[in-house]
Design a protein around this motif. Sequence first.
Motif, PDB file in Angstrom:
ATOM      1  N   VAL A 135      57.513  53.597  23.779  1.00 26.23           N
ATOM      2  CA  VAL A 135      56.104  53.257  23.541  1.00 26.23           C
ATOM      3  C   VAL A 135      56.010  51.973  22.717  1.00 26.23           C
ATOM      4  N   ILE A 136      56.843  51.854  21.689  1.00 26.38           N
ATOM      5  CA  ILE A 136      56.841  50.651  20.855  1.00 26.38           C
ATOM      6  C   ILE A 136      57.192  49.427  21.706  1.00 26.38           C
ATOM      7  N   GLY A 137      58.195  49.598  22.597  1.00 20.62           N
ATOM      8  CA  GLY A 137      58.583  48.496  23.469  1.00 20.62           C
ATOM      9  C   GLY A 137      57.469  48.074  24.405  1.00 20.62           C
ATOM     10  N   LEU A 196      69.502  53.444  25.364  1.00 20.19           N
ATOM     11  CA  LEU A 196      68.220  53.150  25.996  1.00 20.19           C
ATOM     12  C   LEU A 196      67.112  52.971  24.960  1.00 20.19           C
ATOM     13  N   SER A 197      67.163  53.743  23.881  1.00 22.51           N
ATOM     14  CA  SER A 197      66.177  53.588  22.803  1.00 22.51           C
ATOM     15  C   SER A 197      66.264  52.198  22.196  1.00 22.51           C
ATOM     16  N   ALA A 198      67.502  51.751  21.941  1.00 17.43           N
ATOM     17  CA  ALA A 198      67.699  50.423  21.353  1.00 17.43           C
ATOM     18  C   ALA A 198      67.267  49.318  22.315  1.00 17.43           C
ATOM     19  N   MET A 199      67.572  49.481  23.602  1.00 24.96           N
ATOM     20  CA  MET A 199      67.206  48.472  24.598  1.00 24.96           C
ATOM     21  C   MET A 199      65.693  48.384  24.803  1.00 24.96           C
ATOM     22  N   SER A 200      64.981  49.429  24.427  1.00 26.70           N
ATOM     23  CA  SER A 200      63.525  49.426  24.590  1.00 26.70           C
ATOM     24  C   SER A 200      62.836  48.508  23.597  1.00 26.70           C
ATOM     25  N   VAL A 201      63.476  48.262  22.455  1.00 23.66           N
ATOM     26  CA  VAL A 201      62.811  47.483  21.400  1.00 23.66           C
ATOM     27  C   VAL A 201      63.545  46.207  21.020  1.00 23.66           C
ATOM     28  N   LEU A 202      64.812  46.059  21.446  1.00 24.21           N
ATOM     29  CA  LEU A 202      65.604  44.888  21.067  1.00 24.21           C
ATOM     30  C   LEU A 202      66.220  44.232  22.303  1.00 24.21           C
ATOM     31  N   LYS A 203      66.727  43.011  22.123  1.00 22.49           N
ATOM     32  CA  LYS A 203      67.227  42.262  23.272  1.00 22.49           C
ATOM     33  C   LYS A 203      68.700  41.860  23.159  1.00 22.49           C
ATOM     34  N   VAL A 253      62.964  62.567  21.823  1.00 31.44           N
ATOM     35  CA  VAL A 253      61.727  62.223  21.102  1.00 31.44           C
ATOM     36  C   VAL A 253      61.796  60.787  20.586  1.00 31.44           C
ATOM     37  N   LEU A 254      62.928  60.407  20.019  1.00 31.82           N
ATOM     38  CA  LEU A 254      63.057  59.044  19.495  1.00 31.82           C
ATOM     39  C   LEU A 254      63.029  58.006  20.611  1.00 31.82           C
ATOM     40  N   PHE A 255      63.624  58.361  21.761  1.00 33.08           N
ATOM     41  CA  PHE A 255      63.564  57.448  22.905  1.00 33.08           C
ATOM     42  C   PHE A 255      62.118  57.228  23.341  1.00 33.08           C
ATOM     43  N   ALA A 256      61.332  58.309  23.389  1.00 33.12           N
ATOM     44  CA  ALA A 256      59.923  58.198  23.778  1.00 33.12           C
ATOM     45  C   ALA A 256      59.163  57.290  22.808  1.00 33.12           C
ATOM     46  N   VAL A 257      59.441  57.440  21.517  1.00 35.27           N
ATOM     47  CA  VAL A 257      58.791  56.598  20.500  1.00 35.27           C
ATOM     48  C   VAL A 257      59.174  55.125  20.699  1.00 35.27           C
TER      49      VAL A 257
END
Length: 277
Positions: free
Chosen positions: A271-273, A216-223, A264-268
């Motif tokens: 937010v970036i996403g 989920l962290s990766a999907m928040s910022v990449l496609k 914590v990293l997912f939250a970051v």
Amino acid sequence: MLEKLTMYLAFPFVRYALIVGVLIALCSSLLGVTLVLKRYSYIGDGLSHVAFGALAIASVLNLTNKMIIILPVTVLSAILLLKNGTNTKVKGDAAIAMISVGALAFGYLLMNIFPTSSNVSGDVCTTLFGSTSILTLTKEEVWISGVLSVVVVFIFIFLYNRIFAVTFDTNFANAVGTNVDFYNLLIATITAVIIVLAMNLVGSLLISALVIFPALSAMSVLKSFRAVTFFSAVVSVVCAFLGIIISILAGTPVGSTIVAVDVVLFAVCHVIGKIRG
């Protein structure tokens, strides 16, 4: 702090914990992207409870190598869930919930009826939430975890294109001759192996976090699928490494600390996403 960390790293059990933790995190993240996209995220939670039930049986039987029972039972449960998940009477989510709760209750009941120590509640809590068992690994256990992790990574890399096709478009994969049922079965089996490996690291109840949060962290910022998979692997390895280090230095539970770092990293990343749109 650096001196304290250097001192701890001089001990073999700390190095073993870091090696196994990083390998398990890597394997979990690779399969995590596929499981999240296929909406199989909850299967990890269900299988972890099955592994707990199998562990209870192995403990009651006083087996030295508990993997003999835990791994086959968990893999068999993964296969049954996949085969019967489309049954019209018992749908996939209901089947997972049924097996999950049943195995958890059965395992706890066995551990109470046939206690292997005077502190049953402590043993159950340790198994469910993880403990310092990751810091008491033997060289043989490290080798077993290492070999299984290498096999999982090799299978994922070697079959990457087919896994990609099965993940995104099963109809197209069937049309071009890909055996979709086989690859779904393979994904479920590998997931079961990862669940068993991760029990010593984060405990039965927190295993799903290793699978879900990095993806989920990766999907928040990449496609793209490739970028998400690669970033998820890096994130998972970093979080596992930091979690174990923080746990050793601060004296906190290993599994909970790793999951907290993942959150914590997912939250970051989330937010970036949002900022990037």
